[in-house]
Design a protein around this motif. Structure first.
Motif, PDB file in Angstrom:
ATOM      1  N   THR A 152      -8.345  15.416  -9.631  1.00 42.84           N
ATOM      2  CA  THR A 152      -7.565  15.458  -8.012  1.00 42.84           C
ATOM      3  C   THR A 152      -6.707  14.903  -7.423  1.00 42.84           C
ATOM      4  O   THR A 152      -7.179  13.086  -7.844  1.00 42.84           O
ATOM      5  N   SER A 153      -5.398  15.164  -8.047  1.00 42.55           N
ATOM      6  CA  SER A 153      -4.144  14.103  -7.825  1.00 42.55           C
ATOM      7  C   SER A 153      -4.024  13.784  -5.724  1.00 42.55           C
ATOM      8  O   SER A 153      -4.360  14.945  -5.819  1.00 42.55           O
ATOM      9  N   ALA A 154      -4.248  12.863  -5.724  1.00 38.36           N
ATOM     10  CA  ALA A 154      -4.662  12.660  -4.055  1.00 38.36           C
ATOM     11  C   ALA A 154      -3.368  11.995  -4.073  1.00 38.36           C
ATOM     12  O   ALA A 154      -2.724  11.138  -4.185  1.00 38.36           O
ATOM     13  N   LYS A 155      -2.351  13.440  -3.431  1.00 41.88           N
ATOM     14  CA  LYS A 155      -1.264  13.399  -2.467  1.00 41.88           C
ATOM     15  C   LYS A 155      -0.781  12.537  -1.262  1.00 41.88           C
ATOM     16  O   LYS A 155      -1.956  12.542  -0.938  1.00 41.88           O
ATOM     17  N   ILE A 156       0.068  11.795  -1.223  1.00 45.59           N
ATOM     18  CA  ILE A 156       0.279  10.609  -0.281  1.00 45.59           C
ATOM     19  C   ILE A 156       0.737  12.196   1.366  1.00 45.59           C
ATOM     20  O   ILE A 156       1.454  12.844   0.920  1.00 45.59           O
ATOM     21  N   THR A 157       0.016  11.906   2.130  1.00 50.41           N
ATOM     22  CA  THR A 157       0.140  12.008   3.335  1.00 50.41           C
ATOM     23  C   THR A 157       0.329  11.733   4.793  1.00 50.41           C
ATOM     24  O   THR A 157      -0.334  11.089   5.082  1.00 50.41           O
ATOM     25  N   ILE A 158       1.249  12.262   5.346  1.00 45.11           N
ATOM     26  CA  ILE A 158       0.899  11.655   7.259  1.00 45.11           C
ATOM     27  C   ILE A 158       0.914  12.531   7.504  1.00 45.11           C
ATOM     28  O   ILE A 158       1.513  13.270   7.906  1.00 45.11           O
ATOM     29  N   GLU A 159       0.297  12.315   9.133  1.00 51.66           N
ATOM     30  CA  GLU A 159       0.285  13.215  10.305  1.00 51.66           C
ATOM     31  C   GLU A 159       0.270  12.100  11.076  1.00 51.66           C
ATOM     32  O   GLU A 159       0.119  11.716  11.754  1.00 51.66           O
ATOM     33  N   SER A 160       1.361  13.150  12.390  1.00 52.87           N
ATOM     34  CA  SER A 160       1.159  13.024  13.118  1.00 52.87           C
ATOM     35  C   SER A 160       0.431  13.139  14.799  1.00 52.87           C
ATOM     36  O   SER A 160       0.019  14.309  15.010  1.00 52.87           O
ATOM     37  N   VAL A 161      -0.067  12.089  15.034  1.00 56.01           N
ATOM     38  CA  VAL A 161      -1.086  12.122  15.813  1.00 56.01           C
ATOM     39  C   VAL A 161      -0.709  11.635  17.262  1.00 56.01           C
ATOM     40  O   VAL A 161      -0.415  10.780  17.015  1.00 56.01           O
ATOM     41  N   PRO A 162      -0.891  12.486  18.417  1.00 53.98           N
ATOM     42  CA  PRO A 162      -1.133  13.901  18.593  1.00 53.98           C
ATOM     43  C   PRO A 162      -0.268  14.859  17.590  1.00 53.98           C
ATOM     44  O   PRO A 162       1.216  14.037  17.058  1.00 53.98           O
ATOM     45  N   LEU A 172       0.853   8.247  16.844  1.00 57.85           N
ATOM     46  CA  LEU A 172       0.883   7.161  15.575  1.00 57.85           C
ATOM     47  C   LEU A 172       1.451   7.946  14.338  1.00 57.85           C
ATOM     48  O   LEU A 172       0.738   9.504  14.230  1.00 57.85           O
ATOM     49  N   LEU A 173       2.130   8.386  13.289  1.00 56.49           N
ATOM     50  CA  LEU A 173       2.783   8.597  11.705  1.00 56.49           C
ATOM     51  C   LEU A 173       0.952   7.885  11.215  1.00 56.49           C
ATOM     52  O   LEU A 173       1.883   6.830  10.084  1.00 56.49           O
ATOM     53  N   LEU A 174       0.303   8.546  10.614  1.00 55.72           N
ATOM     54  CA  LEU A 174      -0.896   7.977  10.265  1.00 55.72           C
ATOM     55  C   LEU A 174      -0.880   8.997   8.286  1.00 55.72           C
ATOM     56  O   LEU A 174      -0.936   9.790   8.267  1.00 55.72           O
ATOM     57  N   VAL A 175      -0.650   7.577   7.789  1.00 50.66           N
ATOM     58  CA  VAL A 175      -0.718   7.822   6.451  1.00 50.66           C
ATOM     59  C   VAL A 175      -2.069   8.345   6.020  1.00 50.66           C
ATOM     60  O   VAL A 175      -3.635   7.054   6.040  1.00 50.66           O
ATOM     61  N   HIS A 176      -2.419   9.155   4.756  1.00 52.63           N
ATOM     62  CA  HIS A 176      -3.299   9.800   4.001  1.00 52.63           C
ATOM     63  C   HIS A 176      -2.994   9.003   3.012  1.00 52.63           C
ATOM     64  O   HIS A 176      -2.341   9.232   2.179  1.00 52.63           O
ATOM     65  N   ASN A 177      -3.888   8.565   2.029  1.00 54.58           N
ATOM     66  CA  ASN A 177      -4.089   9.180   0.216  1.00 54.58           C
ATOM     67  C   ASN A 177      -3.212   7.244   0.058  1.00 54.58           C
ATOM     68  O   ASN A 177      -3.139   7.648  -0.880  1.00 54.58           O
ATOM     69  N   LEU A 178      -3.293   6.823   0.916  1.00 56.05           N
ATOM     70  CA  LEU A 178      -2.179   5.351   0.089  1.00 56.05           C
ATOM     71  C   LEU A 178      -2.595   5.163  -0.995  1.00 56.05           C
ATOM     72  O   LEU A 178      -3.889   4.523  -1.190  1.00 56.05           O
ATOM     73  N   PRO A 179      -1.482   4.453  -2.015  1.00 55.81           N
ATOM     74  CA  PRO A 179      -1.653   3.955  -4.041  1.00 55.81           C
ATOM     75  C   PRO A 179      -2.748   2.637  -3.077  1.00 55.81           C
ATOM     76  O   PRO A 179      -2.788   2.611  -2.428  1.00 55.81           O
ATOM     77  N   GLU A 180      -3.312   2.278  -4.115  1.00 56.41           N
ATOM     78  CA  GLU A 180      -4.100   1.111  -4.530  1.00 56.41           C
ATOM     79  C   GLU A 180      -2.883  -0.154  -4.851  1.00 56.41           C
ATOM     80  O   GLU A 180      -2.954  -1.326  -4.543  1.00 56.41           O
ATOM     81  N   ASN A 181      -2.003   0.539  -5.726  1.00 56.87           N
ATOM     82  CA  ASN A 181      -1.618  -0.660  -6.946  1.00 56.87           C
ATOM     83  C   ASN A 181      -0.092  -0.503  -6.083  1.00 56.87           C
ATOM     84  O   ASN A 181       0.999  -0.579  -6.313  1.00 56.87           O
ATOM     85  N   ILE A 182       0.412  -0.602  -5.211  1.00 57.62           N
ATOM     86  CA  ILE A 182       1.087  -1.045  -4.162  1.00 57.62           C
ATOM     87  C   ILE A 182       2.263  -2.037  -4.364  1.00 57.62           C
ATOM     88  O   ILE A 182       1.790  -2.938  -4.439  1.00 57.62           O
ATOM     89  N   GLU A 183       3.272  -1.780  -4.623  1.00 53.53           N
ATOM     90  CA  GLU A 183       4.400  -3.215  -4.887  1.00 53.53           C
ATOM     91  C   GLU A 183       5.035  -3.440  -3.509  1.00 53.53           C
ATOM     92  O   GLU A 183       4.758  -4.431  -2.944  1.00 53.53           O
ATOM     93  N   SER A 184       5.552  -2.167  -2.744  1.00 56.69           N
ATOM     94  CA  SER A 184       5.667  -2.515  -1.910  1.00 56.69           C
ATOM     95  C   SER A 184       6.592  -0.734  -0.943  1.00 56.69           C
ATOM     96  O   SER A 184       6.261   0.515  -1.557  1.00 56.69           O
ATOM     97  N   PHE A 185       6.258  -1.012   0.592  1.00 50.62           N
ATOM     98  CA  PHE A 185       6.675   0.457   1.235  1.00 50.62           C
ATOM     99  C   PHE A 185       7.690   0.461   2.033  1.00 50.62           C
ATOM    100  O   PHE A 185       8.457  -0.221   2.758  1.00 50.62           O
TER     101      PHE A 185
END
Length: 472
Positions: A152-162, A172-185
């Motif tokens: 399954t391709s786990a795409k990055i998503t962002i959730e606004s909480v609330p 809180l802009l909560l990030v889901h499915n952050l990649p493991e091999n990050i160079e920078s963001f």
């Protein structure tokens, strides 16, 4: 000379190449007849793996060869071997991980990033003169977790909480499915049609953070990429975009719309402000349920309205368009066959929603004075997680034993927690968790690590725990 250049020049600056050329010319008159080459197996090496420097075309008239760490410092000898009696002697920088063979090859076990260096092979004839000098540069990449999602391709998503935040509160802009091999963001703030401004630039490996023009002095960045905005105001409202550059040079992107509501004491005057708004009923529908995107304060002088789903970096697919003068409704190609309904007051009913329906929904209203009003709302669709399972990879290299536990789940947008012997796992200095916590590495592993391991996955709506696995 050309063969040495091909082997040695890769990865060097012009200045370094000039020094290297001078070094090679020093030995050129001694090695005109020798064309020794070195092959790295594998070509790309990651921490914990073994690498073999396989030597080709070793001269026949040599009696001795030696391996060195570096280019010119001959005191950094790893080992020397005499071919007459097949005797090898370790050198000052030998670490017990190196093995040399009678064909000149060198095996380096359980490499780490400190092993990143040039490795030089010198061969000698019976008179002790140098016959050939050949080097190869070894780059050891950092260990990258490959947890997997069962294809399954786990795409990055962002959730606004609330989902909607009142002025003065925190978002809180909560990030889901952050990649493991990050160079920078990078975090950007902007709106559709307007140039985005950078809020922050972060390089995790260097722990380097730089703030951009859109930084207000209030934003707080977390290690998982999430962004906290305290004491929000109306100026904070709008589109936020996350750009992630991976170590394989691939770029991933995600977006979220931050919606800021007026405090209740001021909201009583909404009749004078008449701000176009959208409310979800219910806020969190489950898969298979219906949800109403209820419109408030629709302008009385509207000519038409258009619903569409916003997708960053892709064409915007129209859901439905309504024209008041003709009382006509035109559905987009992707939504004609779905049992969705639109009402004259602008509200949109989505029936039998799936996880794919989650996202940002935009309403655009055209008025008689040619002005356009816009509103948006982000839809989340509840989905219960499935039970994960734990995979064990046990590795022993030169008596050095390590183990990796991998929590595998087909679900995305999940949180992962580890348990050891039915207790929440307490990390030690020998334990490493991957950025998304899907992987647990113990290196070196010891007898006190023996026991049962299991992982727990959860989202906003459900929780499941894997069956326990025993190690060893």
């Amino acid at each position: 000379m050309e063969e040495y250049s091909v082997v040695l020049y890769k990865g060097y600056t012009p200045w370094q190449r000039l020094l290297l050329t001078a070094f090679l010319l020093t030995f050129w008159h001694l090695s005109t007849m020798a064309h020794v080459t070195i092959e790295s197996l594998p070509l790309q090496v990651t921490e914990g793996e073994n690498v073999l420097f396989l030597v080709h075309d070793l001269p026949e008239n040599l009696t001795t060869f030696a391996w060195f760490k570096g280019l010119t410092n001959m005191t950094q000898r790893i080992a020397i071997c005499t071919m007459d009696n097949n005797l090898s002697l370790p050198g000052p920088v030998h670490t017990d991980r190196e093995t040399i063979y009678c064909n000149g090859s060198l095996l380096l076990k359980n490499v780490n990033q400190k092993d990143t260096e040039n490795y030089t092979l010198q061969t000698y004839n019976r008179h002790g003169k140098i016959v050939s000098t050949t080097s190869m540069y070894l780059h050891v990449s950092a260990f990258l977790w490959k947890c997997g999602r069962l294809g399954t391709s786990a795409k990055i998503t962002i959730e606004s909480v609330p989902p909607r935040v009142t002025e003065g509160r925190s978002a809180l802009l909560l990030v889901h499915n952050l990649p493991e091999n990050i160079e920078s963001f990078f975090w950007f703030k902007g709106v559709v049609g307007v140039k985005n401004l950078m809020v922050i630039w972060h390089i995790p490996e260097r722990k380097s953070t730089k703030w951009g023009p859109a930084y207000t002095g209030r934003e707080i960045l977390y290690s998982d990429g999430s962004l906290l905005i305290p004491s929000v105001n109306q100026n904070d409202q709008g589109l936020y975009i996350l750009h992630i550059l991976r170590r394989d040079d691939e770029l991933e992107e995600a977006e979220v719309q931050l919606q800021v509501d007026t405090p209740p004491s001021l909201f009583c005057n909404h009749l004078t402000s008449s701000q176009l708004m959208i409310q979800l009923v219910p806020w969190y529908p489950a898969e298979g349920e219906s949800v109403l995107l209820q419109v408030r304060n629709l302008p009385e002088d509207l000519q038409a309205f258009l619903w569409y789903k916003s997708t960053y970096g892709a064409p915007i697919p129209k859901i439905v368009e309504y024209t008041r003068a003709m009382n006509s409704t035109i559905w987009g190609a992707e939504h004609r066959r779905r049992q969705w309904m639109v009402y004259n007051n602008g509200s949109l009913m989505l029936q039998n929603v799936t996880e794919k329906d989650a996202g940002m929904y935009m309403l655009e209203v055209s008025k008689n004075d040619s002005k356009i009003e816009e509103a948006s709302v982000e839809l989340y669709v509840k989905k219960n997680v499935t039970q994960p399972f734990v995979q064990i990879t046990d590795t022993t290299v030169a008596g050095h034993r390590s183990v990796i536990f991998t929590c595998i789940s087909p679900d995305t947008d999940i949180f992962i927690h580890w348990f050891f012997n039915n207790q929440s796992l307490r990390l030690t200095e020998r334990m490493t968790l991957s950025p998304t916590k899907c992987g647990l590495k113990i290196d070196p592993v010891k007898s006190e690590d023996a026991g049962e391991y299991k992982c727990e996955v959860s989202n906003r709506f459900s929780l499941k725990t894997s069956l326990p696995v025993s190690w060893p």
